[in-house]
Scaffold this active site. Structure first.
Site, PDB file in Angstrom:
ATOM      1  N   ASP A  31       0.850  -1.194   0.000  1.00 20.02           N
ATOM      2  CA  ASP A  31       0.000   0.000   0.000  1.00 20.02           C
ATOM      3  C   ASP A  31       0.891   1.251   0.000  1.00 20.02           C
ATOM      4  OD1 ASP A  31      -3.205   0.552   1.108  1.00 20.02           O
ATOM      5  OD2 ASP A  31      -1.771   2.210   1.101  1.00 20.02           O
ATOM      6  N   ILE A  32       0.483   2.236  -0.799  1.00 19.41           N
ATOM      7  CA  ILE A  32       1.293   3.448  -0.957  1.00 19.41           C
ATOM      8  C   ILE A  32       1.261   4.321   0.308  1.00 19.41           C
ATOM      9  CG2 ILE A  32      -0.428   5.043  -1.930  1.00 19.41           C
ATOM     10  CD1 ILE A  32       1.598   5.567  -4.196  1.00 19.41           C
ATOM     11  N   HIS A 100     -10.483  -5.210  -3.085  1.00 20.26           N
ATOM     12  CA  HIS A 100      -9.138  -5.484  -2.546  1.00 20.26           C
ATOM     13  C   HIS A 100      -9.242  -5.814  -1.074  1.00 20.26           C
ATOM     14  CE1 HIS A 100      -9.945  -1.163  -2.248  1.00 20.26           C
ATOM     15  NE2 HIS A 100      -9.260  -1.187  -1.114  1.00 20.26           N
TER      16      HIS A 100
HETATM   17  P1  5GP Z   1      -9.678   1.543   0.500  1.00 23.07           P
HETATM   18  O1  5GP Z   1      -9.680   2.924   1.120  1.00 23.07           O
HETATM   19  O2  5GP Z   1     -10.462   1.560  -0.806  1.00 23.07           O
HETATM   20  O3  5GP Z   1     -10.106   0.439   1.414  1.00 23.07           O
HETATM   21  O4  5GP Z   1      -8.162   1.220   0.171  1.00 23.07           O
HETATM   22  C1  5GP Z   1      -7.481   1.753  -0.907  1.00 23.07           C
HETATM   23  C2  5GP Z   1      -6.026   1.694  -0.570  1.00 23.07           C
HETATM   24  O5  5GP Z   1      -5.287   1.841  -1.765  1.00 23.07           O
HETATM   25  C3  5GP Z   1      -5.548   2.816   0.377  1.00 23.07           C
HETATM   26  O6  5GP Z   1      -4.992   2.243   1.553  1.00 23.07           O
HETATM   27  C4  5GP Z   1      -4.530   3.587  -0.452  1.00 23.07           C
HETATM   28  O7  5GP Z   1      -3.414   3.998   0.314  1.00 23.07           O
HETATM   29  C5  5GP Z   1      -4.128   2.585  -1.513  1.00 23.07           C
HETATM   30  N1  5GP Z   1      -3.748   3.172  -2.780  1.00 23.07           N
HETATM   31  C6  5GP Z   1      -4.417   4.137  -3.468  1.00 23.07           C
HETATM   32  N2  5GP Z   1      -3.785   4.405  -4.628  1.00 23.07           N
HETATM   33  C7  5GP Z   1      -2.702   3.597  -4.679  1.00 23.07           C
HETATM   34  C8  5GP Z   1      -1.661   3.417  -5.643  1.00 23.07           C
HETATM   35  O8  5GP Z   1      -1.610   4.047  -6.698  1.00 23.07           O
HETATM   36  N3  5GP Z   1      -0.710   2.499  -5.348  1.00 23.07           N
HETATM   37  C9  5GP Z   1      -0.735   1.762  -4.195  1.00 23.07           C
HETATM   38  N4  5GP Z   1       0.257   0.882  -3.993  1.00 23.07           N
HETATM   39  N5  5GP Z   1      -1.706   1.901  -3.262  1.00 23.07           N
HETATM   40  C10 5GP Z   1      -2.676   2.805  -3.507  1.00 23.07           C
END
Ligand code: 5GP
Ligand code: ZN
Length: 135
Positions: A31-32, A100
């Site tokens: 995760d970034i 995810h």
């Molecule tokens: P959500 O908030 O949808 O549960 O999780 C999305 C996750 O994706 C977040 O933790 C965010 O940091 C990660 N994320 C968003 N864009 C990118 C990206 O371009 N690369 C990576 N490696 N992680 C990302």
């Protein structure tokens, strides 16, 4: 695949990622914006929006891959425990709309804490609620 899906772009290699695992049905990358060291995302190769949109097969593949990634984080980063987290819908904090699973390694005494507190209830209230959901 929707044009604006960043995880589809990562899958296609159009955007970079730090991959740690892949198999026929899934990939996993760091995760970034990690919550802990090694915080990873397991992503199915098939696009689906979220938990409720995904096929049972893709969900099974994501869980199996999450177990493998959890083992890697334990073995390679000496994680003491693992949290799995899936957010389904904006109200549940989902920000990327390609299914995810977060695989979050935990370390004894790490500072990560849940933002909510459990509330009290009583057995009668729980029974009524269960009835409402089952009906
Ligand atoms: P959500 O908030 O949808 O549960 O999780 C999305 C996750 O994706 C977040 O933790 C965010 O940091 C990660 N994320 C968003 N864009 C990118 C990206 O371009 N690369 C990576 N490696 N992680 C990302
Ligand atoms: Zn996608």
């Amino acid at each position: 695949m929707p044009d604006d899906c960043i995880f589809c772009k990562i899958l296609e290699g159009e955007l970079p990622s730090a991959r740690i695992y892949e198999d026929e049905h899934t990939i996993a990358f760091l995760d970034i914006n990690p919550w802990t060291r090694g915080h990873s995302l397991v992503v199915p190769r098939n696009h689906s929006r979220d938990l409720l949109d995904a096929s049972d097969e893709d969900l099974a593949h994501v869980i199996a891959a999450s177990k493998r990634v959890a083992g890697l984080l334990r073995d390679k980063l000496s994680a003491d425990g693992i949290n799995l987290l899936n957010s389904c819908g904006e109200a549940a904090w989902q920000t990327v709309f390609h299914l995810h699973m977060h695989v979050i390694p935990r370390y004894v005494d790490d500072p990560l804490r849940l933002p909510g507190r459990p509330q009290q209830t009583d057995p009668e209230e729980l029974a009524e609620l269960a009835e409402e959901i089952r009906a």
